[in-house]
Scaffold this active site. Structure first.
Site, PDB file in Angstrom:
ATOM      1  CE  LYS A  49     -21.367   0.215 -86.100  1.00  0.00           C
ATOM      2  NZ  LYS A  49     -21.454  -1.199 -85.689  1.00  0.00           N
ATOM      3  CD  GLN A  93     -20.472  -4.491 -87.094  1.00  0.00           C
ATOM      4  OE1 GLN A  93     -20.076  -3.446 -86.603  1.00  0.00           O
ATOM      5  NE2 GLN A  93     -21.742  -4.678 -87.431  1.00  0.00           N
ATOM      6  CG  ASP A 116     -22.658  -2.364 -80.256  1.00  0.00           C
ATOM      7  OD1 ASP A 116     -23.251  -1.343 -80.669  1.00  0.00           O
ATOM      8  OD2 ASP A 116     -22.214  -3.253 -81.004  1.00  0.00           O
TER       9      ASP A 116
END
Ligand code: NAP
Length: 281
Positions: A49, A93, A116
């Site tokens: 990312k 994450q 997200d």
């Protein structure tokens, strides 16, 4: 032989366009990523990312926290990114170390910076048919299906897995595209029957080669979200490719869904930047 739904080439195309659009904004889109602990797969994902964000000229902030981080310390970092005006969107994450309540942390991310798509408000908006930030993996799958010309309206779709980040939003997106969707999970009584009737099959269960390719309906589109690294270094998915020859379309593992997930994260970040920098101006 099935048509390959190539995530790598589509990702390159999308990222080139995103990079050009980003240059039109007053300042570079800002993406924050928080990683807690030393999960090797998570490390690989956040590094990818970061590399993609940097390549596109995005402002990127990476916060690495030790395994022993407490929930309060993590929430503190979430609040810092939430208030940082240079950060348009950020993510934490997953998975998190034991002892940290995932929902408590994810709910703390402001819905307007939730690139997200995991905040209840964003999932709720999607369920209502008014999507804002859609979870990156299912959003990327929809782009792959669209690029491959896979018909969805009026077709039968089966999604195996119902997580908030993959399976559930995937079902909602396919429903929005007018497919008739069956959502399967560990309590499904006859998984094979659900697979055999699917024109579009999305498998996101996290078990290597758990779904035999021989179950797949001839001509169906098969999207394999699973990613498992074997001891010899190879990556394999949740679907056993043996017997998949009669499928209409398949996503390769690797090179199918994975790259698209990153492209959609950058797309959501650009959208967040546009909303905060332009729409608000
Ligand atoms: P998850 O949160 O663990 O959810 C797994 C889902 O699969 C659950 O809904 C579970 O059912 C269901 N399930 C487990 N075993 C099953 C079985 N034998 N039969 C039917 N359903 C079963 O996983 P996730 O986060 O959605 O991720 C799934 C997989 O996708 C993992 O391999 C992950 O690494 C991969 N992934 C890849 C990407 C990418 O970019 N390629 C992105 C995200 C995830 P219950 O709800 O009943 O427990």
């Amino acid at each position: 032989m099935p048509i390959l739904l190539d995530g790598r080439s589509l990702t390159r195309e999308i990222q080139n366009a995103l990079g050009q659009e980003a240059r039109l904004l007053p300042r570079p889109p800002g993406l924050g990523v928080i990683l807690v602990g030393h999960d090797p797969a998570s490390r690989v994902y956040v590094d990818r990312k970061a590399a993609a964000a940097t390549r596109l000229g995005f402002h990127h902030v990476q916060i690495d926290l030790p395994e022993q981080t407490t929930e309060a310390e993590l929430v503190f970092e979430v609040d810092r990114l939430a208030e940082d005006p240079a950060i348009d969107g950020f993510l934490v994450q997953i998975p998190l170390p034991p002892g940290i309540r995932r929902d408590r942390v994810l709910d703390r991310i402001p819905a307007t910076k939730d690139v997200d798509g995991v905040h209840p408000e964003n999932l709720g908006l999607l369920a209502l048919g008014r999507p804002r930030f859609v979870a990156c993996t299912p959003a990327g799958i929809m782009r792959l299906l669209e690029r491959g010309g896979v018909p969805l309206a009026g077709r039968t779709a089966t999604v195996i897995g119902r997580s908030a980040i993959v399976g559930r939003p995937m079902s909602l997106l396919l429903d929005r595209a007018n497919a008739t969707v069956t959502m399967c999970h560990s309590g499904t009584a006859d998984l094979e029957a659900c697979v055999r009737r699917a024109d579009v099959l999305v498998v996101a269960i996290g078990r290597p080669h758990a779904i035999p390719g021989t179950w797949v309906k001839p001509g169906a589109a098969v999207v394999d979200v699973g990613m498992h690294r074997l001891p010899d270094g190879r990556l394999i998915g949740d679907v056993d490719p043996d017997g998949l020859d009669a499928a209409g379309w398949v996503t390769p593992v690797p090179g199918g869904v994975g790259p698209m997930t990153i492209a959609m994260l950058l797309s959501n970040t650009l959208e967040a930047a546009r909303r905060s920098q332009v729409d608000r101006a």
